[in-house]
Each structure stands twice: as structure tokens, then as C-alpha cells.
Design an enzyme around this catalytic site. Structure first.
Site, PDB file in Angstrom:
ATOM      1  N   VAL A   1       0.861  -1.175   0.000  1.00 33.24           N
ATOM      2  CA  VAL A   1       0.000   0.000   0.000  1.00 33.24           C
ATOM      3  C   VAL A   1       0.898   1.226   0.000  1.00 33.24           C
ATOM      4  CG1 VAL A   1      -1.955  -1.114   1.137  1.00 33.24           C
ATOM      5  CG2 VAL A   1      -0.215  -0.005   2.524  1.00 33.24           C
ATOM      6  N   SER A   2       0.468   2.249  -0.738  1.00 33.03           N
ATOM      7  CA  SER A   2       1.306   3.449  -0.855  1.00 33.03           C
ATOM      8  C   SER A   2       0.751   4.638  -0.094  1.00 33.03           C
ATOM      9  CB  SER A   2       1.470   3.828  -2.337  1.00 33.03           C
ATOM     10  OG  SER A   2       0.208   3.987  -2.952  1.00 33.03           O
ATOM     11  N   THR A   3      -0.466   4.525   0.437  1.00 34.60           N
ATOM     12  CA  THR A   3      -1.061   5.628   1.194  1.00 34.60           C
ATOM     13  C   THR A   3      -1.676   5.103   2.473  1.00 34.60           C
ATOM     14  OG1 THR A   3      -3.327   5.495   0.324  1.00 34.60           O
ATOM     15  CG2 THR A   3      -1.711   6.665  -1.020  1.00 34.60           C
TER      16      THR A   3
ATOM     17  N   GLN B   1      -5.102   3.150   2.336  1.00 34.80           N
ATOM     18  CA  GLN B   1      -5.166   1.762   1.923  1.00 34.80           C
ATOM     19  C   GLN B   1      -4.890   0.836   3.104  1.00 34.80           C
ATOM     20  OE1 GLN B   1      -2.043   2.217  -1.023  1.00 34.80           O
ATOM     21  NE2 GLN B   1      -3.530   2.275  -2.679  1.00 34.80           N
TER      22      GLN B   1
ATOM     23  N   VAL C   1       4.891   2.607   0.456  1.00 35.00           N
ATOM     24  CA  VAL C   1       5.984   2.449  -0.505  1.00 35.00           C
ATOM     25  C   VAL C   1       5.443   2.556  -1.932  1.00 35.00           C
ATOM     26  CG1 VAL C   1       7.802   0.932  -1.363  1.00 35.00           C
ATOM     27  CG2 VAL C   1       7.259   0.964   1.075  1.00 35.00           C
TER      28      VAL C   1
END
Length: 216
Positions: free
Chosen positions: A13-15, A18, A43
Site C-alpha cells: 500500500v502506498s497511502t 489503503q 511504498v
């Protein structure tokens, strides 16, 4: 002692919007029995190669011949064409089977038939290219939306968007894969109208998120 093959879910997950648990639930709903979850949080799949992520490195250490790697879709591995294709090929060489939740794809390095190898490699290349193309299209829509929102700083924000950045990106990704609106709506947890809105004008949808501070 014989070591039992494992089924490992890799989630990324990047945020903060999420969640890892959502990706696990999707996999289990699709019928996968997960032995272990390896996840990278916050990431980017564009800027950071899988092998350079903390949990990505751990994933390579954990996987053995006979194991199955499950991902929601190949974009969880990354959104860089070269990195994704290299990683999948490396894992297949080790005897790892890669399976996706969306589309139900299976990539297995055990086949020796040249035609099957050609079809498999073409699918890997296509899916990796789609992941990168979708990421670039999403970023462009976000940039356009941010510029649109900044151009009218005092403008009325309108109704709060019914979708998050994660859902915005997931809808765009599934649209790029050719998935139907009803399936996307069910998978992403949004209405079909939202799917159509994002499909028809991604920049406007991104601008709505930006006005409400939900695009960062």
C-alpha cells in the site's frame, strides 16, 4: 524433514487510506488459503524496486521452490515494467508459482513447452506494461486535477467525493485491465456511477479529491 510449501500473500500500500487487510480479504474470498502475509506500507511501486523494499527483500528470502506467491494484481509487485518482469522471471526460476487474485492468472516456470512459455511470457510482459501505463495515466490525471483545483483556489468544493484515492487508483487500474463496471464497483466498494465518472473524466475526479484534500 520435508518442508511444506507455503502460500504467501505479498501486499503493498502506498497511502494511509489503503489497508493490507483488504488485500488479504480479497485473496481469501477468491479461495486462497494464506499461510503468511508480507507487506510494504507507504511504498511507491513506481520509484522503489521490489528488491529494494524492506519487506520485498524479506519476500525473496522467504520464498522457496514449491511455494506460491499471491498478489492482488501484478501492480502490487511494482509499476515499473522492467522490475516486474525481472522479478517474476527470477521467482519462476526458483520454482515459485505466482498467482493473481484479479483475473486469476497463474505464472509457473515449470513448463518446458516453447509455445506455452511464449504465451506465459507474453502475458507477463503485457500485464507489467499495463501496470506501468496505468500508473503513468493515473499520475497524469492527478496532476491535471491538482492544476484544475489550484486554478480556482476559492471555488466551492462541491459534494464530498464518495471515493478515496485508493479507490480512484483501483478503479483506474481495473479499467485498464478491461474489467466491467459492475465487477469494478463490487471489487472497489464504489457505485457503478462512480466507476463511470472516473472512466469518463479522471482529471475531474482527481480535482474533486484534491479540493477535499484527499489526493496527497
Amino acid at each position: 524433514m520435508t518442508i511444506k510449501p507455503q502460500t504467501i500473500l505479498y501486499a503493498r500500500v502506498s497511502t494511509t487510506e489503503q489497508t493490507i487487510e483488504h488485500q488479504r480479504t480479497q485473496a481469501e474470498t477468491a479461495g486462497f488459503v494464506i499461510d503468511k502475509v508480507v507487506a510494504d506500507v507507504g511504498v511507491s511501486g513506481i520509484k522503489t524496486r521490489l528488491a529494494d523494499r524492506q519487506e520485498g527483500r524479506r519476500l525473496f528470502d522467504l520464498l522457496r521452490a514449491g511455494d506460491t506467491l499471491v498478489v492482488r494484481w501484478v501492480d502490487r509487485l511494482g509499476r515499473n515494467y522492467a522490475d516486474v518482469t525481472d522479478c517474476i522471471r527470477e521467482l519462476m526460476k526458483r520454482g515459485v508459482v505466482i498467482r493473481t487474485v484479479i483475473n486469476g492468472m497463474t505464472f509457473d516456470g515449470s513448463t518446458t513447452d516453447p509455445m506455452q512459455q511464449a504465451v506465459r511470457d507474453s502475458l507477463i510482459a503485457f500485464m507489467a506494461a499495463t501496470a506501468q501505463a496505468q500508473a503513468e495515466a493515473s499520475k497524469e490525471a492527478q496532476r491535471a486535477g491538482i492544476e484544475h483545483a489550484k486554478a480556482k483556489p476559492g471555488a466551492y468544493r462541491g459534494r464530498r467525493p464518495s471515493f478515496t484515492r485508493e479507490q480512484f487508483e483501483q478503479v483506474q487500474a481495473m479499467l485498464a485491465q478491461g474489467v466491467g463496471a459492475s465487477e469494478i464497483a463490487s471489487e472497489a466498494g464504489v457505485s457503478r456511477q462512480t466507476v463511470y465518472r472516473i472512466r469518463d473524466d479522471a482529471a475531474a475526479a482527481a480535482a474533486m479529491l484534491e479540493r477535499w484534500g484527499r489526493m496527497s
